[in-house]
Design an enzyme around this catalytic site. Structure first.
Site, mmCIF file in Angstrom:
data_model
loop_
_atom_site.group_PDB
_atom_site.id
_atom_site.type_symbol
_atom_site.label_atom_id
_atom_site.label_comp_id
_atom_site.label_asym_id
_atom_site.label_seq_id
_atom_site.Cartn_x
_atom_site.Cartn_y
_atom_site.Cartn_z
ATOM 1 N N TYR A 144 0.855 -1.192 0.000
ATOM 2 C CA TYR A 144 0.000 0.000 0.000
ATOM 3 C C TYR A 144 0.882 1.230 0.000
ATOM 4 C CZ TYR A 144 -3.486 3.443 1.551
ATOM 5 O OH TYR A 144 -4.309 4.549 1.653
ATOM 6 N N ASP A 238 9.289 2.703 0.133
ATOM 7 C CA ASP A 238 8.213 3.368 0.868
ATOM 8 C C ASP A 238 8.320 2.902 2.320
ATOM 9 O OD1 ASP A 238 5.991 4.402 2.025
ATOM 10 O OD2 ASP A 238 4.549 3.592 0.575
ATOM 11 N N LYS A 266 3.976 8.857 9.146
ATOM 12 C CA LYS A 266 3.617 8.310 10.462
ATOM 13 C C LYS A 266 4.511 8.828 11.606
ATOM 14 C CE LYS A 266 0.724 4.856 8.434
ATOM 15 N NZ LYS A 266 0.865 4.124 7.196
HETATM 16 C C1 LIG Z 1 0.210 4.635 5.817
HETATM 17 C C2 LIG Z 1 0.994 4.407 4.583
HETATM 18 C C3 LIG Z 1 0.911 5.266 3.470
HETATM 19 C C4 LIG Z 1 -0.085 6.380 3.386
HETATM 20 O O1 LIG Z 1 0.122 7.349 4.365
HETATM 21 P P1 LIG Z 1 -1.104 8.315 4.770
HETATM 22 O O2 LIG Z 1 -0.487 9.253 5.760
HETATM 23 O O3 LIG Z 1 -2.166 7.436 5.331
HETATM 24 O O4 LIG Z 1 -1.531 9.010 3.530
HETATM 25 C C5 LIG Z 1 1.762 5.042 2.411
HETATM 26 N N1 LIG Z 1 2.641 4.032 2.418
HETATM 27 C C6 LIG Z 1 2.752 3.178 3.462
HETATM 28 C C7 LIG Z 1 3.752 2.081 3.425
HETATM 29 C C8 LIG Z 1 1.912 3.328 4.567
HETATM 30 O O5 LIG Z 1 1.993 2.445 5.574
#
Ligand SMILES: *Cc1c(COP(=O)(O)O)cnc(C)c1O
Length: 430
Positions: A144, A238, A266
């Site tokens: 994701y 990511d 995060k």
């Molecule tokens: C949470 C997450 C996102 C998206 O971040 P948001 O702040 O929710 O837009 C993208 N990549 C990874 C790996 C994530 O865990």
């Protein structure tokens, strides 16, 4: 345990907000039941509207590595608020946080702050395309990367749970440049390179946290790095979730493979909305206003959010050893629960990285999204409901990762294991 007030609040919210929530996974849809509305939280504990208290293994889906209302972060935020909420002009704390972030990752020389992980990844992809002059991108099924159009293809967690891998509203034209590969399967990457000579970047969660916790094999990442180099393709890690959670120096410090572009989120905002992307100088030089690749944000680098992030990351850097303490607790938690599950014949696969933990009710090891999908979803739903009743708040989807904070004590871990024993016995006797 009464949850009457939460039920009532949820009904009211559903009238005014689609599904009653501002992010789908919060709705508890995949585990049945109704979401708890939270009144307040402190340390490792959440308190709902009815006054029920839970040990929180979600920690706002990752950001709160020091638990709720950490005093250092809270006082930094309160102090910043007194100077003004936003200026739309540069502030010193942006440079301070940039310097801190860059010091923690070998792979990046410069960083740009945004307001969410989604924005960070979306901008990183644009930068990769702008830098290489190519259009195609590769993503892995089950990873994701936020909800931007071209990445909302076979995405894990929320999207997977809702059986909506590619969402209506995303034109096929927008995703035709997104190629799909299988996690931990280098042959699938070779196939992508055979299919397209126009691959700008490959994006991967090097420690996948959105199909449950599924780290990539080191050998696989080494091969991936080689193939990217051989094809002039950029590699994007990511680490919005894993960045300051698996190790304070990122996956690159664990596996010894460096990305070309890194995305963060995060923990980086200490609980406030912050995302970031960084790379070496010549790549970042392509970004506006230094270069032609446009990217902007009214509230980007917001001084309150930066202050929270700076407080969180400073504390983390100063307490680098804390990660091994958190990991020991994560290991004890999942190994303890697994031992209890095994006693009553429930198969369980467990994994940890730093303060992250994951578990699947599976017979076999989980290496990719298809493996993760073999989890006993019904069993997971029962486990989730029963653990809530016992006062333990786990993520409400089997495709999510769990988190230990510094406020999660050894005692709480032992209590959780004990409760899991009770719950497993109850489930198998039902
Ligand atoms: C949470 C997450 C996102 C998206 O971040 P948001 O702040 O929710 O837009 C993208 N990549 C990874 C790996 C994530 O865990």
């Amino acid at each position: 345990m009464s949850t009457e007030s939460s039920l009532k609040a949820f009904e009211e919210a559903q009238e005014l907000i689609p599904g009653g929530v501002n992010s789908p996974v919060r709705a508890f849809a995949s585990v049945g039941g109704s979401p708890l509305f939270i009144k307040e939280a402190k340390g490792a504990y959440l308190t709902d509207l009815d006054g029920n208290k839970y040990v929180d293994f979600v920690q706002s889906w990752g950001p709160l590595i020091f638990g709720h209302r950490d005093e250092t972060i809270e006082s930094a935020v309160l102090k910043a608020v007194k100077h003004g909420l936003s200026f739309g002009a540069p502030t010193q704390v942006e440079t301070d946080l940039a310097s801190l972030v860059i010091s923690m990752f070998d792979s990046i020389d410069k960083v740009r702050f945004v307001s969410s992980g989604t924005e960070a990844v979306m901008s990183a992809i644009r930068l990769a395309r702008g830098f290489t002059g190519r259009d195609d991108i590769v993503k892995f099924v089950g990873c994701y990367h936020g909800h931007s159009d071209s990445l909302l293809v076979e995405a894990g967690s929320g999207a997977a749970t809702f059986g909506n891998p590619s969402s209506p509203g995303v034109p096929a034209d927008f995703t035709k440049h997104t190629l799909l590969a299988t996690y931990n399967d280098i042959e699938s990457i070779k196939k992508c390179f055979a299919d397209s000579k126009d691959i700008a970047c490959i994006i991967i969660e090097p420690i996948a946290g959105n199909m449950g916790l599924v780290p990539a094999d080191k050998e696989f990442l080494l091969e991936l790095r080689k193939l990217c180099d051989a094809n002039g393709t950029l590699l994007i890690f990511d680490e919005v979730m894993s960045g300051f959670r698996a190790s304070i120096n990122g996956a690159e410090s664990i596996v010894g493979v460096k990305p070309d572009i890194l995305t963060l989120g995060k923990v980086i905002g200490g609980g406030m909305p912050v995302g970031a992307f960084g790379a070496r100088k010549e790549i970042m030089a392509k970004l506006s206003p230094e270069g032609p690749v446009y990217q902007a944000g009214t509230l980007s680098g917001n001084p309150i959010a930066m202050a929270a992030g700076f407080a969180a990351l400073s504390k983390l850097k100063q307490n680098a050893k804390v990660m091994s303490v958190l990991n020991a607790r994560a290991v004890r938690l999942v190994e303890g629960m697994k031992a209890e599950a095994t006693k009553v014949g429930i198969p369980m696969q467990v994994e940890t990285r730093g303060s992250m933990f994951g578990f699947f009710f599976n017979e076999n090891e989980v290496k990719n999204f298809a493996d993760a999908g073999k989890t006993d979803a019904e069993l997971f739903a029962k486990f989730h409901q029963e653990m809530l009743q016992e006062g333990f708040y786990f993520a409400c989807s089997l495709y999510e990762t769990g988190f230990i904070s510094t406020a999660t004590t050894d005692e709480m871990i032992e209590e959780t294991i004990k409760a899991s024993a009770k719950v497993f016995a109850k489930i198998t006797n039902a």
